[in-house]
Design an enzyme around this catalytic site. Sequence first.
Site, short mmCIF file in Angstrom:
data_model
loop_
_atom_site.label_atom_id
_atom_site.label_comp_id
_atom_site.label_asym_id
_atom_site.label_seq_id
_atom_site.Cartn_x
_atom_site.Cartn_y
_atom_site.Cartn_z
CE LYS A 22 47.56 59.16 31.26
NZ LYS A 22 46.28 59.53 30.65
CG ASN A 23 46.57 63.45 31.79
OD1 ASN A 23 46.60 62.43 31.10
ND2 ASN A 23 45.91 63.51 32.94
CB CYS A 116 36.84 54.89 29.41
SG CYS A 116 36.87 56.01 30.80
NE ARG A 121 37.49 60.30 30.12
CZ ARG A 121 38.68 59.91 30.58
NH1 ARG A 121 38.91 58.64 30.79
NH2 ARG A 121 39.61 60.78 30.83
CG ASP A 305 43.86 61.51 36.91
OD1 ASP A 305 42.78 60.91 36.83
OD2 ASP A 305 44.38 62.11 35.95
NE ARG A 397 45.28 54.21 29.23
CZ ARG A 397 44.42 54.78 30.06
NH1 ARG A 397 43.73 54.04 30.90
NH2 ARG A 397 44.21 56.08 30.05
C1 UD1 Z 1 41.40 64.58 31.84
C2 UD1 Z 1 42.58 63.70 32.14
C3 UD1 Z 1 42.22 62.65 33.17
C4 UD1 Z 1 41.63 63.32 34.41
C5 UD1 Z 1 40.49 64.26 34.03
C6 UD1 Z 1 39.96 65.05 35.19
C7 UD1 Z 1 43.77 63.69 30.04
C8 UD1 Z 1 44.25 62.92 28.86
N1 UD1 Z 1 43.00 63.04 30.91
O1 UD1 Z 1 40.39 63.76 31.27
O2 UD1 Z 1 43.40 61.93 33.52
O3 UD1 Z 1 41.13 62.32 35.27
O4 UD1 Z 1 40.95 65.20 33.03
O5 UD1 Z 1 40.98 65.77 35.79
O6 UD1 Z 1 44.13 64.83 30.22
N2 UD1 Z 1 32.42 65.82 30.72
C9 UD1 Z 1 31.17 65.98 30.14
N3 UD1 Z 1 31.12 66.36 28.83
C10 UD1 Z 1 32.23 66.58 28.09
C11 UD1 Z 1 33.49 66.42 28.70
C12 UD1 Z 1 33.56 66.04 30.02
O7 UD1 Z 1 30.16 65.78 30.79
O8 UD1 Z 1 32.11 66.92 26.91
C13 UD1 Z 1 32.51 65.40 32.16
C14 UD1 Z 1 33.19 64.05 32.32
O9 UD1 Z 1 32.29 62.99 32.20
C15 UD1 Z 1 33.73 64.16 33.74
C16 UD1 Z 1 34.08 65.63 33.85
O10 UD1 Z 1 33.38 66.29 32.82
O11 UD1 Z 1 32.74 63.85 34.65
C17 UD1 Z 1 35.56 65.96 33.74
O12 UD1 Z 1 36.04 65.44 32.51
P1 UD1 Z 1 37.25 66.12 31.74
O13 UD1 Z 1 37.81 67.25 32.54
O14 UD1 Z 1 36.81 66.41 30.35
O15 UD1 Z 1 38.31 64.94 31.72
P2 UD1 Z 1 39.16 64.44 30.50
O16 UD1 Z 1 39.64 65.60 29.71
O17 UD1 Z 1 38.44 63.35 29.81
#
Ligand code: UD1
Length: 420
Positions: A22-23, A116, A121, A305, A397
């Site tokens: 999925k990711n 979320c 997020r 995850d 999902r």
């Molecule tokens: C992706 C995965 C999700 C997984 C996560 C962490 C997808 C579709 N989803 O989510 O399944 O749980 O990686 O491995 O690939 N953050 C900020 N600012 C930002 C972006 C992120 O502070 O602009 C923080 C988030 O709140 C979180 C951390 O960074 O605490 C990690 O988030 P991130 O690696 O961005 O996760 P996703 O890409 O949303």
Amino acid sequence: MSQLLVRGGGSLTGEVAVQGAKNSVLPILAATLLTGGQVELRGCPRLRDVDASIRILKTLGCDARWEGDSLLADTAGLNRCAVSDILMREMRSSAIFLGAILARCGEAEMSYPGGCELGPRPIDLHLAGLRDLGAEIRDSGGMLRCRASRLRGRDLVLSLPSVGATENLMLAACGAEGVTTIANAAREPEIVDLQEFLNACGAAVSGAGTSTVTVVGKRPLHGCTYEIMPDRIVAATYLCAAASAGGEIYLRKARESQLSTVTAVLREAGCVVRADRDGVGCVCRGRLGSVRPVRTAPYPGFPTDAQAVLMAALLRSRGATVFEETIFENRYRHVDELVRMGADIRVAGRVAVVTGTEILRGAPVRCTDLRGGAALCVAALAAEGETSIAEISHIDRGYECIEKDLRTLGADIVRTELTI
Ligand code: UD1
């Protein structure tokens, strides 16, 4: 509304192939926008989040249709650059389309993804990086209006290795003039898959899987045929299911190199895990032991995850295991549901302590989020009697058909309509 009914107590035996990731497929679907051509994605999982991405592509004027387990996307007809609020809310990771739309159209409009079920997020790192590449972004009333007549490659540094920000910036950088480097990039295997897809379309991306990703922008891209990598979290879920129920399973296509932190913990708990060229096998007999503290961390650390499914597998272990969740704020929502089944789990902030109990009992429970929902299935397999799991749209999902896979492995699990 559907529910899953699980009759626990039996062990798992058999072999199943792991679905596409999925990711991986979500950013790759966003990346198809850059090609303006026809893309065939093989092994594409049929998931709610994939359907949401297809709806986004269609609303932008593109075409996408299924042919067996291949998804055919044609983005030549792109004629809009705005994604509606309703579509944005369907899938929180839809922010990944921002970089791709901006690179292709020079403008993009979408609502802010907001929080979320896992907690806030934020996408501040995505936006800061896009601004550094030359985008003008106005954020008013929850709407993001982005413009960039020209994106210019440069050296970017992420303050934390965000998966989504790394992917978004890789996509935008493909449309930027010159070379972009992304330092402190996330190193997840899905980022390598995105790089491989982009390069198969003619892009020049290197370094994915390390902390520095380099993109040479403005290369002419074209369509391609690409096979999505297997889903390492689905593989982790089924390994934890075998650890929970006991038995002997083999996961075709699973790659241990991408699962090593999970398999290390399962071995420590007493499972025998063996990998070969085609997949990963796992044998678990008797009660598991507790393990050293499990701390979630960006790849190659223990995946957030897989935290819930591992916790579920250890509910009947001998001794206590400490979990520390460092990525998301709200990632223990499954705990209250597991406690209904007789689990002994104490949560204090980001730490949870699981003390193994001898017996779990089936109970009516409900999914609170995607991986928390999968954890309920893992626990239910080891519980005496029947567990009914409601609100399974969360599970859908990320799992193509979790009950079919688990049934193939010998579990007693069915999907039924919920009568209120
Ligand atoms: C992706 C995965 C999700 C997984 C996560 C962490 C997808 C579709 N989803 O989510 O399944 O749980 O990686 O491995 O690939 N953050 C900020 N600012 C930002 C972006 C992120 O502070 O602009 C923080 C988030 O709140 C979180 C951390 O960074 O605490 C990690 O988030 P991130 O690696 O961005 O996760 P996703 O890409 O949303």
